[in-house]
Design an enzyme around this catalytic site. Structure first.
Site, PDB file in Angstrom:
ATOM      1  N   SER A 117      -8.265   0.033   8.685  1.00 12.55           N
ATOM      2  CA  SER A 117      -7.547   1.199   8.168  1.00 12.55           C
ATOM      3  C   SER A 117      -8.017   2.491   8.811  1.00 12.55           C
ATOM      4  CB  SER A 117      -7.787   1.274   6.662  1.00 12.55           C
ATOM      5  OG  SER A 117      -7.343   2.502   6.163  1.00 12.55           O
ATOM      6  N   TYR A 141     -13.450   2.164  -0.294  1.00 14.32           N
ATOM      7  CA  TYR A 141     -12.411   1.441   0.446  1.00 14.32           C
ATOM      8  C   TYR A 141     -12.626   1.558   1.950  1.00 14.32           C
ATOM      9  CZ  TYR A 141      -7.934   0.433   2.599  1.00 14.32           C
ATOM     10  OH  TYR A 141      -6.959  -0.075   3.425  1.00 14.32           O
ATOM     11  N   LYS A 145     -13.747  -1.433   4.704  1.00 16.79           N
ATOM     12  CA  LYS A 145     -12.984  -1.835   5.896  1.00 16.79           C
ATOM     13  C   LYS A 145     -13.872  -1.774   7.140  1.00 16.79           C
ATOM     14  CE  LYS A 145      -9.055  -2.999   4.240  1.00 16.79           C
ATOM     15  NZ  LYS A 145      -8.450  -4.311   4.462  1.00 16.79           N
TER      16      LYS A 145
HETATM   17  N1  LIG Z   1      -0.261  -0.056   3.295  1.00 17.10           N
HETATM   18  C1  LIG Z   1      -0.962   0.729   4.123  1.00 17.10           C
HETATM   19  O1  LIG Z   1      -0.527   1.868   4.449  1.00 17.10           O
HETATM   20  C2  LIG Z   1      -2.266   0.252   4.703  1.00 17.10           C
HETATM   21  C3  LIG Z   1      -2.961   1.108   5.567  1.00 17.10           C
HETATM   22  C4  LIG Z   1      -4.167   0.656   6.126  1.00 17.10           C
HETATM   23  C5  LIG Z   1      -4.641  -0.609   5.831  1.00 17.10           C
HETATM   24  N2  LIG Z   1      -3.954  -1.418   4.989  1.00 17.10           N
HETATM   25  C6  LIG Z   1      -4.500  -2.755   4.697  1.00 17.10           C
HETATM   26  O2  LIG Z   1      -3.500  -3.705   4.939  1.00 17.10           O
HETATM   27  C7  LIG Z   1      -3.649  -4.809   4.034  1.00 17.10           C
HETATM   28  C8  LIG Z   1      -2.322  -5.095   3.352  1.00 17.10           C
HETATM   29  O3  LIG Z   1      -1.871  -3.946   2.675  1.00 17.10           O
HETATM   30  P1  LIG Z   1      -0.513  -3.947   1.857  1.00 17.10           P
HETATM   31  O4  LIG Z   1      -0.013  -2.565   1.892  1.00 17.10           O
HETATM   32  O5  LIG Z   1       0.350  -5.065   2.299  1.00 17.10           O
HETATM   33  O6  LIG Z   1      -1.070  -4.248   0.395  1.00 17.10           O
HETATM   34  P2  LIG Z   1      -0.616  -5.320  -0.690  1.00 17.10           P
HETATM   35  O7  LIG Z   1      -1.436  -5.028  -1.904  1.00 17.10           O
HETATM   36  O8  LIG Z   1       0.868  -5.339  -0.810  1.00 17.10           O
HETATM   37  O9  LIG Z   1      -1.069  -6.687  -0.031  1.00 17.10           O
HETATM   38  C9  LIG Z   1      -2.329  -7.279  -0.199  1.00 17.10           C
HETATM   39  C10 LIG Z   1      -2.096  -8.746  -0.512  1.00 17.10           C
HETATM   40  O10 LIG Z   1      -3.353  -9.420  -0.561  1.00 17.10           O
HETATM   41  C11 LIG Z   1      -3.376 -10.228  -1.750  1.00 17.10           C
HETATM   42  N3  LIG Z   1      -4.796 -10.352  -2.092  1.00 17.10           N
HETATM   43  C12 LIG Z   1      -5.632  -9.365  -2.469  1.00 17.10           C
HETATM   44  N4  LIG Z   1      -6.867  -9.864  -2.674  1.00 17.10           N
HETATM   45  C13 LIG Z   1      -6.803 -11.200  -2.428  1.00 17.10           C
HETATM   46  C14 LIG Z   1      -7.734 -12.264  -2.453  1.00 17.10           C
HETATM   47  N5  LIG Z   1      -9.014 -12.049  -2.813  1.00 17.10           N
HETATM   48  N6  LIG Z   1      -7.315 -13.518  -2.132  1.00 17.10           N
HETATM   49  C15 LIG Z   1      -6.028 -13.743  -1.781  1.00 17.10           C
HETATM   50  N7  LIG Z   1      -5.100 -12.777  -1.735  1.00 17.10           N
HETATM   51  C16 LIG Z   1      -5.484 -11.522  -2.062  1.00 17.10           C
HETATM   52  C17 LIG Z   1      -2.537  -9.466  -2.747  1.00 17.10           C
HETATM   53  O11 LIG Z   1      -2.032 -10.266  -3.796  1.00 17.10           O
HETATM   54  C18 LIG Z   1      -1.426  -8.932  -1.864  1.00 17.10           C
HETATM   55  O12 LIG Z   1      -0.364  -9.858  -1.734  1.00 17.10           O
HETATM   56  C19 LIG Z   1      -4.773  -4.447   3.082  1.00 17.10           C
HETATM   57  O13 LIG Z   1      -5.957  -5.086   3.512  1.00 17.10           O
HETATM   58  C20 LIG Z   1      -4.887  -2.950   3.243  1.00 17.10           C
HETATM   59  O14 LIG Z   1      -6.193  -2.499   2.988  1.00 17.10           O
HETATM   60  C21 LIG Z   1      -2.776  -1.009   4.408  1.00 17.10           C
END
Ligand SMILES: NC(=O)c1ccc[n+]([C@@H]2O[C@H](COP(=O)([O-])OP(=O)(O)OC[C@H]3O[C@@H](n4cnc5c(N)ncnc54)[C@H](O)[C@@H]3O)[C@@H](O)[C@H]2O)c1
Length: 320
Positions: A117, A141, A145
């Site tokens: 991130s 957070y 990461k």
């Molecule tokens: N959305 C953004 O703008 C953004 C920006 C930077 C980084 N990220 C990273 O990208 C990844 C996905 O983000 P997103 O926006 O799709 O979020 P999201 O919450 O929609 O997706 C995360 C998924 O991981 C699953 N999950 C969480 N913990 C788990 C575990 N211990 N075991 C199995 N499944 C688990 C959740 O149920 C969910 O489906 C994350 O790691 C987040 O930190 C997102």
């Protein structure tokens, strides 16, 4: 061979799953549905419901499927909440990554792409962030990461694991109307929820040192992001050179005020946003260069800001 997508029932993971399938690569999903949706996983994709903290479950997945690599998307992504829930954040983002890497080592799975991130940079004092800009996370957070990246790096040194970490900037939009960001903390869902419920969307602070006084961010379309994961996986599968980290940013900044105007245009709902106080920890501006990723990972902005807002709005409407 197949790739395992952890968190494949979430917003980004579901798009990654589709991008792999579009390029004819089989995928398997593991997700505990803590913030994901079972209906985001295509019915033909093998889906294991459970946590990646469960090493036995991971061993079973690797035994039952010919997995050559993992896209590790699962995580707890709420930076603000992580300040109140540091232990939960570290458990989900650090311990879980360590368990996953252990299970991969045990099963002989030697390639991983990790969802990192922009939060690893904190508040950078440069106009354009590059991969070498100093890392200074400002929340559990962001710290979790960065530690995730270090775990991959150290496991690479110890075992020869092939890896890359993709530092996403502000991921928005939808690749298809059935998939959307349901986060209760991200800008797009907050604005759309307000509009659908007849409330006025809110801007947190308009006195920043930016052209219109609102925060400037680097917005990228989720489908463009997903495509680069497949490019990274292919490089790893082929044993081609790959950087340890890439910024997935556009090089362009867009203000929250500009987002609000685009939302008004796209939705046809005329509104003047409410202005509240600044949110603690929000940098005035964070914009990244995606040049390295453009060179190696098929990274390019195929979607405009209008596309991002329009596709996200259509997905929000399809859900209500
Ligand atoms: N959305 C953004 O703008 C953004 C920006 C930077 C980084 N990220 C990273 O990208 C990844 C996905 O983000 P997103 O926006 O799709 O979020 P999201 O919450 O929609 O997706 C995360 C998924 O991981 C699953 N999950 C969480 N913990 C788990 C575990 N211990 N075991 C199995 N499944 C688990 C959740 O149920 C969910 O489906 C994350 O790691 C987040 O930190 C997102």
């Amino acid at each position: 061979m197949a790739w395992l997508v952890t968190g494949g029932a979430g917003y980004i993971g579901a798009h990654v799953v589709r991008a792999f399938r579009e390029q004819g690569i089989d995928v398997v999903v593991v997700d505990d549905l803590s913030s994901g949706h079972a209906e985001f996983v295509p019915s033909e994709v093998p889906f294991y419901r459970g946590t990646i903290l469960d090493a036995e479950l991971l061993a079973r997945i690797f035994a039952e499927n010919p997995v050559s690599g993992v896209v590790h998307v699962a995580g707890f992504k709420y930076a603000g909440v992580s300040v109140q829930r540091p232990l939960h954040t570290y458990e989900q983002n650090v311990t879980a990554t360590a368990v996953l890497l252990g299970a991969m080592q045990e099963a002989g799975v030697e390639a991983i792409v990790f969802s990192s991130s922009a939060a690893v940079y904190g508040t950078p004092d440069v106009d354009i962030v590059t991969e070498t800009t100093p890392k200074s996370p400002e929340s559990p957070y962001g710290e979790s990461k960065l530690i995730g990246e270090w775990l991959l790096r150290d496991q690479g040194v110890a075992t020869g694991l092939r890896h890359t970490s993709l530092r996403y900037f502000n991921v928005v939009g939808s690749g298809e109307p059935g998939l959307r960001d349901t986060s209760p903390h991200n800008l797009f869902p907050l604005v759309f929820d307000a509009l659908v419920e007849g409330r006025t969307p809110r801007i947190n602070g308009d006195d920043y040192p930016t052209p219109d006084g609102t925060c400037v961010r680097d917005y990228i379309h989720v489908a463009d992001l997903a495509t680069s994961h497949v490019a990274a996986a292919k490089r790893l599968d082929a044993g081609e050179p790959i950087e340890p980290v890439y910024n997935l940013g556009s090089g362009d900044g867009v203000s929250v005020g500009q987002i609000m105007s685009t939302v008004a245009e796209v939705t046809g709902i005329r509104f003047t946003p409410e202005v509240g106080p600044r949110r603690v920890g929000d940098p005035a501006r964070i914009v990244a260069s995606g040049e390295l990723a453009a060179r190696d990972l098929d990274w390019t902005m195929r979607h405009t800001l209008d596309d991002m807002v329009r596709s996200a709005w259509e997905a929000r409407q399809a859900a209500s």
